[in-house]
Design a protein around this motif. Sequence first.
Motif, PDB file in Angstrom:
ATOM      1  N   PHE A  37      23.301  33.205 -30.610  1.00 38.90           N
ATOM      2  CA  PHE A  37      22.744  32.277 -29.612  1.00 38.90           C
ATOM      3  C   PHE A  37      21.261  32.079 -29.906  1.00 38.90           C
ATOM      4  N   GLN A  38      20.781  30.955 -29.448  1.00 39.08           N
ATOM      5  CA  GLN A  38      19.346  30.711 -29.544  1.00 39.08           C
ATOM      6  C   GLN A  38      18.814  30.484 -28.132  1.00 39.08           C
ATOM      7  N   CYS A  39      19.065  29.308 -27.557  1.00 38.84           N
ATOM      8  CA  CYS A  39      18.645  29.166 -26.153  1.00 38.84           C
ATOM      9  C   CYS A  39      19.579  29.948 -25.231  1.00 38.84           C
ATOM     10  N   GLY A  40      20.801  30.156 -25.667  1.00 33.33           N
ATOM     11  CA  GLY A  40      21.748  30.939 -24.872  1.00 33.33           C
ATOM     12  C   GLY A  40      22.511  30.139 -23.839  1.00 33.33           C
ATOM     13  N   TYR A  41      22.240  28.843 -23.748  1.00 35.76           N
ATOM     14  CA  TYR A  41      22.853  28.067 -22.670  1.00 35.76           C
ATOM     15  C   TYR A  41      24.370  27.960 -22.824  1.00 35.76           C
ATOM     16  N   CYS A  42      24.825  27.797 -24.054  1.00 36.07           N
ATOM     17  CA  CYS A  42      26.261  27.644 -24.288  1.00 36.07           C
ATOM     18  C   CYS A  42      26.970  28.988 -24.374  1.00 36.07           C
ATOM     19  N   THR A  43      26.189  30.076 -24.433  1.00 33.17           N
ATOM     20  CA  THR A  43      26.747  31.384 -24.796  1.00 33.17           C
ATOM     21  C   THR A  43      27.830  31.903 -23.837  1.00 33.17           C
ATOM     22  N   CYS A  88      27.312  23.994 -29.433  1.00 33.07           N
ATOM     23  CA  CYS A  88      26.014  24.651 -29.330  1.00 33.07           C
ATOM     24  C   CYS A  88      24.988  23.700 -29.921  1.00 33.07           C
ATOM     25  N   ARG A  89      24.124  23.197 -29.067  1.00 28.91           N
ATOM     26  CA  ARG A  89      23.145  22.201 -29.530  1.00 28.91           C
ATOM     27  C   ARG A  89      22.069  22.835 -30.403  1.00 28.91           C
ATOM     28  N   CYS A  90      21.902  24.151 -30.318  1.00 32.85           N
ATOM     29  CA  CYS A  90      20.879  24.816 -31.143  1.00 32.85           C
ATOM     30  C   CYS A  90      21.370  25.058 -32.558  1.00 32.85           C
TER      31      CYS A  90
HETATM   32  S1  FES Z   1      22.491  28.729 -28.020  1.00 28.19           S
HETATM   33 FE1  FES Z   1      21.569  26.932 -27.291  1.00 28.19          FE
HETATM   34  S2  FES Z   1      23.152  25.541 -26.953  1.00 28.19           S
HETATM   35 FE2  FES Z   1      24.048  27.269 -27.865  1.00 28.19          FE
END
Ligand code: FES
Length: 168
Positions: free
Chosen positions: A94-100, A147-149
């Motif tokens: 994950f990066q931003c973690g939003y989709c995690t 995952c947009r990141c």
């Molecule tokens: S970690 Fe950012 S959208 Fe998946």
Amino acid sequence: MAIRVNGEDAAAPEDARVSLLDFLREHLHLTGTKVGCNQGACGACTVLVDGERVLSCLTLAAQADGHAVTTIEGLAMGGDLHPLQAAFIEHDGFQCGYCTPGQICAASAMLEEVARGTPSYVTADLSNERITLTSEEIRERMSGNLCRCGAHNGIVDAILQVAGGDAR
Ligand code: FES
Ligand code: FES
């Protein structure tokens, strides 16, 4: 009837129009489940109903009445991370973690589907009851979760590790 959420009963909302996503986040304050597109395109809102993955934005809370819902909060075992959670951390899944949360819920159900021998679009040998979980299989089976990141490579590695395969 009640909706059993992470092992505890919750009364279904009186308004039959409430989505399962809004019920979890707004009524029960389980904000681990994320709102992405809110129209079934991104997978961010994925939770488990009776162990099967569903898009909670496209599911009415009333449809879960009498069923068991598991969210990302329910996947962690007490104070311990779920193996997928630990593997996502290890592999930078994950990066931003939003989709995690949605990715991890989908991955846990996906591994059960593989264990049951449920084929995917890319399963080459449909006569073989045992599915070899390749990177290609994981990418196909997780294609509903965006995952947009661009953390997809780490996500695949994390799932491969938990499944017992080799992470690259
Ligand atoms: S970690 Fe950012 S959208 Fe998946
Ligand atoms: S928020 Fe449900 S699929 Fe995007």
